[in-house]
Structure formats: structure tokens, C-alpha cells
Design an enzyme around this catalytic site. Structure first.
Site, mmCIF file in Angstrom:
data_model
loop_
_atom_site.group_PDB
_atom_site.id
_atom_site.type_symbol
_atom_site.label_atom_id
_atom_site.label_comp_id
_atom_site.label_asym_id
_atom_site.label_seq_id
_atom_site.Cartn_x
_atom_site.Cartn_y
_atom_site.Cartn_z
ATOM 1 N N ARG A 1 0.812 -1.221 0.000
ATOM 2 C CA ARG A 1 0.000 0.000 0.000
ATOM 3 C C ARG A 1 0.844 1.269 0.000
ATOM 4 O O ARG A 1 0.333 2.351 -0.262
ATOM 5 C CB ARG A 1 -0.951 -0.017 1.202
ATOM 6 C CG ARG A 1 -1.984 -1.140 1.092
ATOM 7 C CD ARG A 1 -2.911 -1.213 2.286
ATOM 8 N NE ARG A 1 -3.502 0.073 2.570
ATOM 9 C CZ ARG A 1 -3.613 0.606 3.804
ATOM 10 N NH1 ARG A 1 -3.189 -0.044 4.857
ATOM 11 N NH2 ARG A 1 -4.164 1.781 3.979
ATOM 12 N N ASN A 2 2.143 1.168 0.313
ATOM 13 C CA ASN A 2 3.010 2.346 0.317
ATOM 14 C C ASN A 2 3.179 2.830 -1.124
ATOM 15 O O ASN A 2 3.287 2.037 -2.053
ATOM 16 C CB ASN A 2 4.369 2.012 0.936
ATOM 17 C CG ASN A 2 5.206 3.244 1.178
ATOM 18 O OD1 ASN A 2 5.698 3.856 0.231
ATOM 19 N ND2 ASN A 2 5.366 3.622 2.430
ATOM 20 N N TYR A 3 3.236 4.148 -1.301
ATOM 21 C CA TYR A 3 3.254 4.754 -2.626
ATOM 22 C C TYR A 3 4.645 4.971 -3.225
ATOM 23 O O TYR A 3 4.753 5.395 -4.371
ATOM 24 C CB TYR A 3 2.565 6.130 -2.581
ATOM 25 C CG TYR A 3 1.121 6.101 -2.176
ATOM 26 C CD1 TYR A 3 0.189 5.311 -2.840
ATOM 27 C CD2 TYR A 3 0.674 6.904 -1.126
ATOM 28 C CE1 TYR A 3 -1.146 5.310 -2.473
ATOM 29 C CE2 TYR A 3 -0.665 6.911 -0.747
ATOM 30 C CZ TYR A 3 -1.565 6.116 -1.420
ATOM 31 O OH TYR A 3 -2.880 6.118 -1.055
#
Length: 173
Positions: free
Chosen positions: A38-40
Site C-alpha cells: 500500500r506504500n506509494y
């Protein structure tokens, strides 16, 4: 709980050092920088330097992609106490030797702090160090998926991170 960061990912071609604070629980478990899907961060790097393609599913290929674009990765914190993944829970900080790394890799011209905690710890421990002072230091919004007052999701974070290409002069495609 005591947690430790990973070794730096850097080579002699690196011009930009992206500094996180400390890997979150999902990243520590996977033993990967920005290992939480989920980290961008990987999405942002591929959007900026990969012609809009999606991040490679293989971690080693993502690392190679970063290095091939002059991007190194490390964390401001070497060891700390933290429950969970939130930066606000970080206590008992022992910093990484960022000035020492910069002496070994003098081609790094810009430090990009991924979030406020990274920026705060860098300045707290090394803000007046000559190795830091002779380089540009940029504070970017965290690539964490947790919404903040000013950054709700990927698009606004990506827009903010676009500035690193122009402001550093090191990101030549």
C-alpha cells in the site's frame, strides 16, 4: 519492541538519497524497503522515471530500477523502539551514520526525506554536519498510505514528489 533498519541500497552512480524514518512492520517482515504494497514510494518512482509503468513485481528489479536512475535508499534511523508502524510511536532513536555514507558516496548531491520524521531525525542528529550542509535536503510528504491533512492519497503525493526532478537536477532520464 526494538526494530532495526536495513543496509543502504546505494552505488557510485547514486545522486539522490531517499531517507525514510524506519521501515514499517510489513516492510520489516518482507525485509524490503517500502515492502508494504500500500506504500506509494515505488508507484511514485515508476511514475516519475518509468514512463508511467507499474512497479516491477520483483523487489530486486525495483532496487535495480532505483539505482539505474541514480536513486539510493536508506533510513535516518538505525535502531529504535516502536510498536506497530507509526512514526509517532518511535522512541529511543539511534541514527544511521548518514555523514559517513555520504563521505563514501560523494556523488550524492541531494537528500530527499520521505516524511517529517525522517527530516526531523536527520536535522536533530546531523543538521550542522558539513556532509549534510553541503547538499540539498528536501522534505517530501510521506509515501505512507495513511491520509494526512494535506495529502489524502497517491495523486497529491505524486504531485508533490514531481518537484524533486526539477529541484535536484540529478534526475536525468
Amino acid at each position: 519492541m526494538k526494530v532495526e533498519s536495513f543496509p543502504p541500497v546505494i552505488d557510485s552512480h547514486s545522486r539522490i538519497l531517499i531517507l525514510g524514518s524506519m521501515p514499517g512492520a510489513a516492510s520489516l517482515k518482507a525485509y524490503q524497503y517500502y515492502g508494504n504494497p500500500r506504500n506509494y514510494l515505488w508507484t511514485i518512482l515508476y511514475a516519475l522515471f518509468g514512463g508511467g509503468r507499474k512497479p516491477d513485481p520483483e523487489y530486486e528489479n525495483r532496487l535495480s530500477f532505483a539505482l539505474s536512475h541514480g536513486i539510493a535508499l536508506w533510513d535516518a534511523i538505525a535502531i529504535c523502539e516502536r510498536e506497530g508502524s507509526l512514526d509517532s510511536n518511535i522512541r529511543q532513536v539511534i541514527p544511521n551514520d548518514i555523514p559517513g555514507l555520504l563521505r563514501r558516496y560523494p556523488g550524492v548531491i541531494t537528500l530527499v526525506c520521505n516524511g517529517t520524521k525522517s527530516f526531523t531525525e536527520l536535522n536533530k542528529h546531523y543538521g550542522s554536519d558539513p556532509e549534510i550542509m553541503q547538499r540539498a535536503v528536501l522534505r517530501m510528504p510521506s509515501t505512507s498510505p495513511i491520509p494526512t491533512k494535506h495529502y489524502r492519497g497517491l495523486e497529491d503525493r505524486l504531485e508533490a514528489w514531481r518537484g524533486i526532478k526539477e529541484s535536484t537536477g540529478a534526475f536525468k532520464q
